[in-house]
Enzyme design. Structure first.
Site, short mmCIF file in Angstrom:
data_model
loop_
_atom_site.label_atom_id
_atom_site.label_comp_id
_atom_site.label_asym_id
_atom_site.label_seq_id
_atom_site.Cartn_x
_atom_site.Cartn_y
_atom_site.Cartn_z
CD GLU A 1 83.18 77.04 -44.98
OE1 GLU A 1 83.41 76.11 -44.37
OE2 GLU A 1 82.19 77.02 -45.88
CG HIS B 1 81.08 67.45 -48.57
ND1 HIS B 1 81.45 67.01 -47.62
CD2 HIS B 1 81.70 68.91 -48.84
CE1 HIS B 1 82.46 67.99 -46.91
NE2 HIS B 1 82.55 69.08 -47.97
CG HIS C 1 86.35 70.60 -50.72
ND1 HIS C 1 87.17 71.03 -49.49
CD2 HIS C 1 85.15 70.42 -50.35
CE1 HIS C 1 86.16 71.04 -48.52
NE2 HIS C 1 84.97 70.77 -48.92
N GLY D 1 82.10 69.57 -40.75
CA GLY D 1 81.13 70.01 -39.50
C GLY D 1 81.62 71.41 -39.38
CG ASP E 1 77.00 64.14 -47.59
OD1 ASP E 1 77.76 64.42 -47.81
OD2 ASP E 1 76.49 64.39 -46.36
CG HIS F 1 85.79 70.97 -44.26
ND1 HIS F 1 86.15 69.72 -44.68
CD2 HIS F 1 85.28 71.70 -44.93
CE1 HIS F 1 85.34 69.48 -45.49
NE2 HIS F 1 84.61 70.59 -45.64
CG ASP G 1 81.77 72.71 -50.14
OD1 ASP G 1 82.26 71.53 -49.73
OD2 ASP G 1 81.53 73.60 -49.41
ZN LIG Z 1 83.29 71.04 -47.62
#
Ligand SMILES: [Zn+2]
Length: 314
Positions: free
Chosen positions: A191, A9, A7, A161, A11, A188, A276
């Site tokens: 969380e 990202h 996991h 998101g 970006d 996701h 992350d």
């Molecule tokens: Zn994430």
């Protein structure tokens, strides 16, 4: 033994030096006006989720050409390799990079080309999970279609998101199509939203849960008694993609000491350790290992080894 990150990202993991270099090329003023790019992106004392997410507008602004995407993907894999990782699952919302000159297919090809180069240079194997953005209903549908069209070039599908008010079931039809196409699913959940979002992710075909740490709220910590969703996760051996530092920075837990990862391991969940958003959280794999060790988790590196068996990379 292979060590795997599940996991992370794309970006959220640019090198500060690369971000500055790419910003100079396009005269991207928000970055050029700052004294220190690392501090500019660092959202570790973020007061709100909006402030945390705002940082991504600046990385995405630098991810608008095939060459930049290829470089960013290559460097992400190289940075993972330098932290002892040999299998790397990266994820990205592809339409953030689509523009007049960059098609969705080209976005995927450019990222994969960076991964391939890194594999040739460092031996690290990488793969891309496509993220639909759940606050944009049409986007999730488009990303699902793209995933199906390009299923041989990707390793999975996710929705990212805001979780609250955007349950996986809203996208039931997309998840059904994805599943029918034989594409791996991670979601996701657990969380920003509670246990019910994890349950909902499971009923939409999630083979892994992104974060999922709020499953701790489904366990009686005094008696050790598990709720139905906890039982389901354990029975089906569904891995949780845990990202400690990120959870602190999005204000889920006040401090590392409050994070439930150790409890989750002791309760019998399949736990993976992840990064992350390395840039916004000023972290990397080695830092996450150190944090996990500071919480009294024995043999933290084994978590990374275990992640290999949870991986969507073949
Ligand atoms: Zn994430």
């Amino acid at each position: 033994m292979n060590k795997t990150i599940l996991h992370d990202h794309l970006d959220g993991g640019l090198r500060p030096s690369t971000a500055l270099e790419l910003a100079k090329q396009i005269h991207y003023t928000p970055l050029l006006e700052t004294d220190d790019v690392s501090t500019f992106f660092d959202r570790s004392d973020s007061s709100s989720l909006d402030h945390y997410l705002e940082a991504f507008t600046h990385t995405i602004a630098l991810m608008q050409t095939g060459a930049n995407l290829e470089r960013i993907a290559y460097e992400a894999a190289e940075d993972m390799h330098n932290n002892g990782i040999n299998m790397y699952e990266s994820r990205y919302a592809p339409f953030y990079s689509v523009n007049e000159t960059l098609s969705p297919a080209k976005v995927i090809d450019s990222i994969n080309s960076g991964f391939k180069k890194a594999e040739n240079d460092f031996g690290i194997k990488s793969g891309l999970i496509l993220c639909g953005m759940r606050h944009d209903f049409d986007n999730v549908g488009q990303v699902a279609e793209l995933a199906i069209e390009t299923k041989d070039k990707i390793i999975g599908f996710d929705i990212a998101g805001p979780e609250l008010n955007f349950m996986p079931s809203l996208f039931e039809t997309s998840f059904m199509k994805i599943k029918e196409a034989g594409i791996n699913i991670t979601i996701h959940a657990g969380e920003g939203d509670g246990v019910h979002s994890i349950k909902d992710a499971l009923s939409n075909g999630a083979q892994r849960i992104g974060h999922g740490v709020r499953i701790i709220e489904d366990i009686n910590l005094e008696t050790g008694e598990l709720g139905d969703t906890s039982k389901e996760l354990i029975d089906k051996q569904i891995p949780l993609e845990v990202c400690i530092t990120s959870n602190i920075h999005t204000n889920m837990y006040k401090s590392v000491e409050d994070h439930p990862i150790k409890n989750l391991i002791d309760s019998g969940f399949n736990i993976s350790l992840n990064t992350d958003n390395r840039l916004m959280s000023n972290t990397n794999v080695n830092k996450e290992i150190q944090i996990a060790e500071s919480l009294g988790i024995a043999n933290v590196e084994q978590l990374l080894v275990n992640s290999t068996s949870y991986s969507f990379l073949d």
